[in-house]
Design a protein around this motif. Structure first.
Motif, PDB file in Angstrom:
ATOM      1  N   PRO A 416       0.800  -1.238   0.000  1.00 38.06           N
ATOM      2  CA  PRO A 416       0.000   0.000   0.000  1.00 38.06           C
ATOM      3  C   PRO A 416       0.827   1.281   0.000  1.00 38.06           C
ATOM      4  O   PRO A 416       0.375   2.309  -0.496  1.00 38.06           O
ATOM      5  N   GLN A 417       2.047   1.248   0.554  1.00 40.79           N
ATOM      6  CA  GLN A 417       2.884   2.453   0.596  1.00 40.79           C
ATOM      7  C   GLN A 417       3.785   2.463  -0.633  1.00 40.79           C
ATOM      8  O   GLN A 417       4.830   1.814  -0.660  1.00 40.79           O
ATOM      9  N   ARG A 418       3.392   3.198  -1.686  1.00 46.10           N
ATOM     10  CA  ARG A 418       4.116   3.180  -2.955  1.00 46.10           C
ATOM     11  C   ARG A 418       4.553   4.600  -3.320  1.00 46.10           C
ATOM     12  O   ARG A 418       4.083   5.197  -4.300  1.00 46.10           O
ATOM     13  N   ASP A 419       5.446   5.160  -2.535  1.00 48.58           N
ATOM     14  CA  ASP A 419       5.856   6.552  -2.734  1.00 48.58           C
ATOM     15  C   ASP A 419       7.352   6.690  -3.001  1.00 48.58           C
ATOM     16  O   ASP A 419       7.943   7.751  -2.785  1.00 48.58           O
ATOM     17  N   LEU A 420       7.993   5.614  -3.485  1.00 51.28           N
ATOM     18  CA  LEU A 420       9.403   5.688  -3.859  1.00 51.28           C
ATOM     19  C   LEU A 420       9.560   6.663  -5.025  1.00 51.28           C
ATOM     20  O   LEU A 420       8.830   6.591  -6.011  1.00 51.28           O
ATOM     21  N   ILE A 421      10.498   7.611  -4.904  1.00 49.05           N
ATOM     22  CA  ILE A 421      10.744   8.586  -5.974  1.00 49.05           C
ATOM     23  C   ILE A 421      11.896   8.063  -6.829  1.00 49.05           C
ATOM     24  O   ILE A 421      13.043   8.024  -6.388  1.00 49.05           O
ATOM     25  N   ALA A 422      11.568   7.646  -8.054  1.00 54.11           N
ATOM     26  CA  ALA A 422      12.548   6.966  -8.901  1.00 54.11           C
ATOM     27  C   ALA A 422      12.768   7.713 -10.210  1.00 54.11           C
ATOM     28  O   ALA A 422      11.813   8.098 -10.892  1.00 54.11           O
ATOM     29  N   TYR A 423      14.033   7.899 -10.547  1.00 51.50           N
ATOM     30  CA  TYR A 423      14.440   8.485 -11.816  1.00 51.50           C
ATOM     31  C   TYR A 423      15.337   7.517 -12.560  1.00 51.50           C
ATOM     32  O   TYR A 423      15.749   6.475 -12.021  1.00 51.50           O
ATOM     33  N   SER A 424      15.666   7.843 -13.782  1.00 51.07           N
ATOM     34  CA  SER A 424      16.600   7.035 -14.561  1.00 51.07           C
ATOM     35  C   SER A 424      17.533   7.937 -15.346  1.00 51.07           C
ATOM     36  O   SER A 424      17.115   8.987 -15.850  1.00 51.07           O
ATOM     37  N   ALA A 425      18.788   7.520 -15.425  1.00 49.39           N
ATOM     38  CA  ALA A 425      19.728   8.213 -16.304  1.00 49.39           C
ATOM     39  C   ALA A 425      19.245   8.078 -17.743  1.00 49.39           C
ATOM     40  O   ALA A 425      18.739   7.030 -18.148  1.00 49.39           O
ATOM     41  N   ALA A 426      19.391   9.139 -18.518  1.00 49.53           N
ATOM     42  CA  ALA A 426      19.004   9.121 -19.930  1.00 49.53           C
ATOM     43  C   ALA A 426      20.001   9.976 -20.712  1.00 49.53           C
ATOM     44  O   ALA A 426      19.985  11.196 -20.551  1.00 49.53           O
ATOM     45  N   PRO A 427      20.869   9.362 -21.493  1.00 51.16           N
ATOM     46  CA  PRO A 427      20.940   7.931 -21.774  1.00 51.16           C
ATOM     47  C   PRO A 427      21.513   7.137 -20.611  1.00 51.16           C
ATOM     48  O   PRO A 427      22.100   7.707 -19.686  1.00 51.16           O
ATOM     49  N   LEU A 428      21.352   5.811 -20.681  1.00 52.61           N
ATOM     50  CA  LEU A 428      21.825   4.934 -19.615  1.00 52.61           C
ATOM     51  C   LEU A 428      23.350   4.887 -19.577  1.00 52.61           C
ATOM     52  O   LEU A 428      24.021   5.121 -20.588  1.00 52.61           O
ATOM     53  N   LEU A 429      23.881   4.555 -18.409  1.00 48.81           N
ATOM     54  CA  LEU A 429      25.338   4.511 -18.212  1.00 48.81           C
ATOM     55  C   LEU A 429      25.868   3.093 -18.088  1.00 48.81           C
ATOM     56  O   LEU A 429      27.085   2.884 -18.090  1.00 48.81           O
ATOM     57  N   ILE A 430      24.980   2.120 -17.942  1.00 52.00           N
ATOM     58  CA  ILE A 430      25.376   0.732 -17.731  1.00 52.00           C
ATOM     59  C   ILE A 430      24.504  -0.164 -18.604  1.00 52.00           C
ATOM     60  O   ILE A 430      23.292   0.048 -18.706  1.00 52.00           O
ATOM     61  N   TYR A 431      25.128  -1.176 -19.215  1.00 50.94           N
ATOM     62  CA  TYR A 431      24.413  -2.159 -20.026  1.00 50.94           C
ATOM     63  C   TYR A 431      24.914  -3.558 -19.679  1.00 50.94           C
ATOM     64  O   TYR A 431      26.006  -3.718 -19.125  1.00 50.94           O
ATOM     65  N   PRO A 432      24.152  -4.606 -20.020  1.00 47.53           N
ATOM     66  CA  PRO A 432      24.634  -5.975 -19.772  1.00 47.53           C
ATOM     67  C   PRO A 432      25.838  -6.290 -20.653  1.00 47.53           C
ATOM     68  O   PRO A 432      25.964  -5.770 -21.766  1.00 47.53           O
ATOM     69  N   THR A 433      26.707  -7.151 -20.170  1.00 46.24           N
ATOM     70  CA  THR A 433      27.827  -7.599 -21.007  1.00 46.24           C
ATOM     71  C   THR A 433      27.331  -8.500 -22.127  1.00 46.24           C
ATOM     72  O   THR A 433      27.904  -8.523 -23.213  1.00 46.24           O
ATOM     73  N   HIS A 434      26.288  -9.265 -21.856  1.00 48.28           N
ATOM     74  CA  HIS A 434      25.728 -10.174 -22.859  1.00 48.28           C
ATOM     75  C   HIS A 434      24.207 -10.146 -22.766  1.00 48.28           C
ATOM     76  O   HIS A 434      23.643  -9.967 -21.692  1.00 48.28           O
ATOM     77  N   TYR A 435      23.577 -10.356 -23.917  1.00 47.11           N
ATOM     78  CA  TYR A 435      22.124 -10.443 -23.964  1.00 47.11           C
ATOM     79  C   TYR A 435      21.703 -11.887 -24.194  1.00 47.11           C
ATOM     80  O   TYR A 435      22.493 -12.712 -24.666  1.00 47.11           O
ATOM     81  N   THR A 436      20.458 -12.176 -23.885  1.00 46.86           N
ATOM     82  CA  THR A 436      19.934 -13.531 -24.019  1.00 46.86           C
ATOM     83  C   THR A 436      20.202 -14.087 -25.413  1.00 46.86           C
ATOM     84  O   THR A 436      19.905 -13.444 -26.414  1.00 46.86           O
ATOM     85  N   GLY A 437      20.798 -15.281 -25.458  1.00 52.00           N
ATOM     86  CA  GLY A 437      21.070 -15.939 -26.728  1.00 52.00           C
ATOM     87  C   GLY A 437      22.437 -15.674 -27.300  1.00 52.00           C
ATOM     88  O   GLY A 437      22.887 -16.399 -28.196  1.00 52.00           O
ATOM     89  N   GLU A 438      23.123 -14.648 -26.807  1.00 53.08           N
ATOM     90  CA  GLU A 438      24.471 -14.358 -27.306  1.00 53.08           C
ATOM     91  C   GLU A 438      25.474 -15.379 -26.777  1.00 53.08           C
ATOM     92  O   GLU A 438      25.295 -15.945 -25.700  1.00 53.08           O
ATOM     93  N   LYS A 439      26.537 -15.587 -27.525  1.00 52.49           N
ATOM     94  CA  LYS A 439      27.614 -16.446 -27.073  1.00 52.49           C
ATOM     95  C   LYS A 439      28.216 -15.875 -25.796  1.00 52.49           C
ATOM     96  O   LYS A 439      28.521 -14.692 -25.723  1.00 52.49           O
TER      97      LYS A 439
END
Length: 473
Positions: A416-439
C-alpha cells in the motif's frame, strides 16, 4: 587548423582538409587501377585478420564491417532524415548486437569502408559536394559520400557476419583530449570482455599509472557477485581499476543453496497472485537469491547510515566517461531535491510516460533489470519498510511497484505504501555484457530450479511460495 577551438572542434577548414584527403585517396586508387580501396580512420581498430577477405567475398559495391564501441555508437546508420541527419530505427540495435546476421543495405557507412573500384558505377562516388548536381546537404565528408551513392543508386552495405573490430566514440567539441585515454581504456575492456582471442589486445599493453581510487562521492559502492562466479569478479575488479572506483564486494545469496526448508526458516512468503508476465511461471530459486542479495545491500545501507550508495551487479559494462556522467547526474539529482532511486542501467518497458526532469534524468517508468542503480538512505528505508519478504516477487518487479509504475494493480495492492521517488539516467550509463542468446550469455536466475509445486501458494497446505525468472547475477 587556425580556426579550430580545440582537438574535437570540426571547423570548416578541418572539414575541407579531410574532404580533400579522402577525395585524393579515392582518385589515386582509380588512377593506379586498384580493384578495391579500403578507407579506415585512425580511430578504428580491426581485430579480425580476415576482415578484408571477408568483405571482398560479399561482392557488394560499398561494404563496411560493423564496428563495436563501448556504447551504442558504430560506423553505420540505419536511418537518415530528409535533412540528412541521423534517424533512430528499430533495425539498428539488432544489427549492431548481431541479433540478425548478414549484410544489410543502409543509408550510411563511414570510418571503415571498402569500395569495389572494378565497377564503373563507382566513378560517381565522391566526397566533394560541388561534384553532385543539386546537392542540398551539409559540408560533411561522410554525408556527401552517402548522398553521392544514393543519387547514383549505389547500395551501401554493413556486414556483421563476423566480429571485425572496434571504433572510438567521437569526442564532443568541449571534451578535453585527455578524456580520450579513458575511452582507450574502455575499449581495451570491451576487447577483453567481448572481443576475439586475447592476443588481439596486445596493442594496448603498456604501463598505465592509475589514479587513486575513490567512491565517486557516494557513501559506499557495492558490487553483488556469486562466490562461484570468480571470473566475473576478476573482470569487474579490472573495470574498477580502470575506472578508479573503490568498491566493496557483497557475496550474493546463491539460489542453489535455497530450498523449502531454508525459505521457511527465513520466514519468506510469496505473492499468491504472482506469475511471470512473459513466461507464465512462478519464481526460480535464482530470482529469490537475487532479491535476497539486493535486500542484504539495503540493510547494509540502513545499518551503516549511508546517505547515498551505488549498487552494481557483476555482469555489466560501463559507458564511456562513466565517472563524469555519474557526477553530472548526481549534481542534477541534488538540484531536484527529493529522490530515492536512480537507475543507471535498466530494460525500459514503456515508451511513454517518462517525462524529462533534467538534462540527463527522466522519471522512471515500468522497468526491468537491476544492473546498476543509486539509492538514498531514505530510498533503502522505503524498500525495507515495504516488507517485501512477506510477498516476494522478482526484485525488478518490486521496484516499479514501490514507485507506483507497475501495470498490475492487483500486485500493487500487496504494497500500500508506494511513494518511492525513482528516476533514470538518460541515456543509460550501464548495459549488460551479454544479452539472451548471445555467445557467452549465462544466467544464474533463468537457469535456476523452480520451487516444487507444492510450495506455491494455494497448491499446498503449509506454504505461500511462488516462483519465475529475470535478472542475472
Amino acid at each position: 587548423m587556425d580556426d579550430e577551438n580545440g582537438p574535437a572542434h570540426w571547423s570548416s577548414s578541418r572539414f575541407n582538409h579531410v574532404i580533400t584527403l579522402r577525395e585524393e585517396a579515392l582518385n589515386y586508387a582509380r588512377r593506379i587501377w586498384s580493384d578495391y580501396i579500403l578507407m579506415s580512420d585512425c580511430d578504428v581498430f580491426l581485430t579480425n585478420p580476415n576482415t578484408l577477405i571477408n568483405l571482398i567475398e560479399q561482392n557488394h559495391v560499398v561494404t563496411a564491417p560493423v564496428l563495436k564501441s563501448d556504447g551504442l555508437y558504430s560506423n553505420f546508420w540505419c536511418g537518415m532524415t530528409n535533412e540528412y541527419y541521423y534517424e533512430r530505427t528499430e533495425s539498428y540495435k539488432p544489427i549492431l548486437n548481431r541479433e540478425q546476421i548478414g549484410c544489410f543495405n543502409v543509408p550510411m557507412v563511414h570510418s571503415c569502408v571498402l569500395i569495389n573500384l572494378r565497377l564503373k558505377i563507382t566513378d560517381q562516388l565522391t566526397f566533394i559536394s560541388d561534384k553532385i548536381e543539386n546537392y542540398d546537404g551539409p559540408k560533411d565528408d561522410i554525408i556527401t559520400f552517402a548522398i553521392s551513392a544514393n543519387k547514383s543508386n549505389i547500395p551501401m552495405h554493413i556486414c556483421n557476419l563476423e566480429h571485425y573490430g572496434y571504433v572510438m566514440i567521437p569526442l564532443e567539441q568541449n571534451d578535453e583530449l585527455k578524456l580520450d585515454i579513458q575511452q582507450l581504456i574502455n575499449l581495451k575492456l570491451e576487447i577483453l570482455n567481448n572481443g576475439p582471442p586475447l592476443y588481439y589486445s596486445e596493442i594496448f599493453n603498456s604501463d598505465v599509472i592509475l589514479p587513486v581510487k575513490d567512491k565517486l562521492g557516494f557513501s559506499e559502492v557495492f558490487m553483488i557477485n556469486l562466490v562461484r562466479r570468480p571470473e566475473r569478479r576478476r573482470r569487474m575488479n579490472l573495470c574498477f581499476d580502470e575506472l578508479s572506483l573503490n568498491v566493496t564486494m557483497v557475496d550474493a545469496v546463491d539460489g542453489r543453496s535455497l530450498n523449502d526448508t531454508t525459505l521457511r526458516e527465513m520466514g519468506i512468503g510469496f505473492m499468491p497472485e504472482f506469475s511471470d508476465p512473459y513466461h507464465k511461471r512462478p519464481m526460480t530459486l535464482g530470482e529469490i537469491g537475487c532479491f535476497l542479495s539486493h535486500f542484504k545491500v539495503w540493510n547494509k545501507i540502513i545499518e551503516n547510515n549511508y546517505a547515498t550508495t551505488m549498487v552494481l551487479e557483476d555482469d555489466v559494462r560501463f559507458e564511456p566517461y562513466f565517472r563524469v556522467k555519474v557526477l553530472n547526474i548526481m549534481k542534477e539529482a541534488e538540484k531536484l531535491g527529493e529522490w530515492d532511486l536512480i537507475y543507471l542501467g535498466r530494460k525500459r518497458l514503456v515508451e511513454s510516460s517518462e517525462p524529462w526532469v533534467s538534462r540527463y534524468l527522466v522519471q522512471a517508468g515500468y522497468s526491468y533489470w537491476t544492473l546498476g542503480y543509486v539509492l538514498s538512505y531514505r530510498g533503502a528505508k522505503k524498500l525495507l519498510n515495504g516488507k517485501p519478504l512477506k510477498n516476494m516477487v522478482p526484485v525488478d518487479e518490486y521496484l516499479p511497484i514501490l514507485f507506483d509504475k507497475h501495470p498490475k494493480d492487483n500486485w500493487k495492492g500487496y504494497f500500500p505504501q508506494r511513494d518511492l521517488i525513482a528516476y533514470s539516467a538518460a541515456p543509460l550509463l550501464i548495459y549488460p555484457t551479454h544479452y539472451t542468446g548471445e555467445k557467452g550469455y549465462v544466467s544464474d536466475t533463468e537457469d535456476s530450479k523452480l520451487i516444487p509445486p507444492e510450495l506455491i501458494p494455494g497448491s499446498g497446505p503449509s506454504s505461500s511460495i511462488s516462483v519465475g525468472m529475470r535478472d542475472d547475477l
